[in-house]
Design a protein around this motif. Structure first.
Motif, short mmCIF file in Angstrom:
data_model
loop_
_atom_site.label_atom_id
_atom_site.label_comp_id
_atom_site.label_asym_id
_atom_site.label_seq_id
_atom_site.Cartn_x
_atom_site.Cartn_y
_atom_site.Cartn_z
N ALA A 78 46.00 30.34 45.39
CA ALA A 78 46.38 31.65 45.34
C ALA A 78 45.37 32.82 44.81
CB ALA A 78 47.54 31.81 44.15
N GLU A 79 45.45 33.92 45.22
CA GLU A 79 44.38 34.89 44.58
C GLU A 79 44.01 34.81 43.17
OE1 GLU A 79 42.50 37.08 46.64
OE2 GLU A 79 43.37 35.83 48.45
N ALA A 80 43.08 35.22 42.50
CA ALA A 80 42.82 35.25 41.27
C ALA A 80 43.75 36.46 40.54
CB ALA A 80 41.59 35.61 41.04
N PRO A 81 44.23 36.38 39.61
CA PRO A 81 45.22 37.45 38.75
C PRO A 81 44.28 38.46 38.68
CG PRO A 81 45.40 35.50 37.62
CD PRO A 81 44.34 35.02 38.51
N LEU A 82 45.17 39.78 39.01
CA LEU A 82 44.21 41.06 38.86
C LEU A 82 43.45 41.17 37.48
CD1 LEU A 82 46.98 43.51 40.53
CD2 LEU A 82 44.80 42.70 41.62
N GLU A 83 44.15 41.02 36.48
CA GLU A 83 43.35 40.94 35.10
C GLU A 83 42.18 40.26 34.99
OE1 GLU A 83 47.79 41.78 34.60
OE2 GLU A 83 46.51 40.05 35.30
N LEU A 84 41.95 39.08 35.83
CA LEU A 84 40.57 38.15 35.69
C LEU A 84 39.77 38.94 36.66
CD1 LEU A 84 39.30 35.66 34.85
CD2 LEU A 84 40.39 34.52 36.71
N LEU A 85 39.79 39.69 37.63
CA LEU A 85 38.90 40.27 38.68
C LEU A 85 37.86 40.85 38.05
CD1 LEU A 85 41.03 41.23 41.62
CD2 LEU A 85 39.96 39.15 41.42
N PRO A 86 37.92 41.84 37.13
CA PRO A 86 36.81 42.68 36.56
C PRO A 86 36.24 41.73 35.55
CG PRO A 86 39.01 43.30 35.56
CD PRO A 86 39.44 42.57 36.74
N GLN A 87 36.81 40.41 35.07
CA GLN A 87 36.07 39.62 34.33
C GLN A 87 35.00 39.04 34.81
OE1 GLN A 87 38.35 38.72 30.47
NE2 GLN A 87 40.22 39.21 31.99
N PHE A 88 34.96 38.69 36.17
CA PHE A 88 34.02 37.82 36.84
C PHE A 88 32.78 38.22 36.64
CE2 PHE A 88 37.47 36.72 40.11
CZ PHE A 88 37.76 35.52 39.41
#
Length: 314
Positions: free
Chosen positions: A86-96
């Motif tokens: 599944a796609e990464a959760p939206l809240e995780l994206l900026p944390q990469f």
């Protein structure tokens, strides 16, 4: 007499720890954010996991490795590779990107290369650095067990705080009756549902382990294929191409064109820079702990602070 301290390198599987931290801190539905709305729960949890490991393994050098995008040479070789995720959760994206900034501010090199996975960077570095260092690989991925050597250990993070399983050659054979290279052949036979490649349909882990115990390798099985039970023989013959492809997908590369010299990886926390970054992200408790490091007495001040960071919940 040589008084040089033995080098101990901690290779961190950054993405594995970041994902673990995200889900461990968001299961209740609450996600930590800054006052301006930036999610930071995974980064905060990553810092705690990181200092747990620093406290436990006391490395002299630290390197953090990352995936650099979802497409790698494995997708080119097999288009379905990891396509079930599944796609990464939206809240995780900026944390990469954010976690890499934090890691860099703490004084740790970030290593990754487009077209390869973090596993391949870790494998390449472990091969290079083991010649004059003891290497510990911190991960949650059992595929990394194939990298174990006399000087390379794999530390699997398990559920719960400070719960590690450290594998060396003896532990691996004692628990799984396999050598590191047999881990690759095991995945060739049984595939990997998490990475979405099938191996040989109808052959699971137990059968694969029996085959490797008897014939040592995929080549050994193929050389003695007429001796195998009819059902196993037919399954292998019908899936021979996928057997070889699955093994290749499972094999961590040891020749990624990356460079990371040990003298650039000495573990020495950059207190001022890290404090500033923690304050920017509104990690108030962690920033205070770092700010107080120079005032601690008695115990090693860094060790004291790392213990507090690892256990901090503020």
């Amino acid at each position: 007499m040589n008084n040089e301290i033995k080098k101990k390198v901690l290779l961190v599987d950054g993405m594995a720890i970041l994902f673990r931290a995200f889900y461990a801190t968001s299961y209740s539905g609450y996600i930590r954010k800054t006052s301006y709305g930036l999610p930071t729960n995974a980064v905060y949890g990553f810092i705690q996991y990181f200092f747990d490991a620093i406290n436990t393994f006391n490395p002299t050098h630290v390197i953090c490795c990352w995936d650099m995008g979802s497409s790698t040479f494995r997708n080119e070789n097999y288009s379905e590779y990891k396509q079930n995720r599944a796609e990464a959760p939206l809240e995780l994206l900026p944390q990469f990107d954010l976690v890499k900034e934090v890691v860099a501010e703490m004084g740790i090199p970030n290593i990754g290369l487009v077209g390869y996975e973090a596993d391949d960077c870790i494998g390449t570095l472990s091969k290079k650095l083991q010649n004059d260092s003891e290497v510990f690989i911190l991960t949650g991925d059992y595929d990394m067990l194939q990298l174990i050597t006399e000087n390379v250990k794999v530390v699997i993070m398990k559920k719960g705080k400070l719960n590690y399983a450290t594998y060396d050659l003896e532990t691996l054979y004692s628990e799984k009756k396999l050598t590191p290279l047999q881990i690759i052949d095991l995945k060739g036979f049984m595939g990997d549902t998490a990475d979405n490649y099938p191996g040989v349909k109808g052959i699971g882990e137990k059968t694969a382990q029996k085959l490797l115990a008897e014939y040592k390798s995929i080549e050994g099985c193929l050389e003695n294929i007429e001796l195998l039970p009819k059902s196993i023989k037919s399954k292998i013959e019908e899936n021979l191409e996928m057997l070889h492809l699955s093994r290749d997908l499972a094999r961590i590369r040891l020749d990624v064109p990356i460079e990371c010299e040990l003298h650039n990886c000495i573990w020495e926390l950059r207190i001022e820079a890290a404090t500033k970054k923690f304050e920017e992200l509104e990690f108030g408790g962690l920033a205070k702990l770092l700010g107080a490091i120079e005032n601690t007495t008695g115990e090693d001040p860094f060790l004291l602070t790392s213990k507090e960071i690892a256990s901090s919940k503020s």
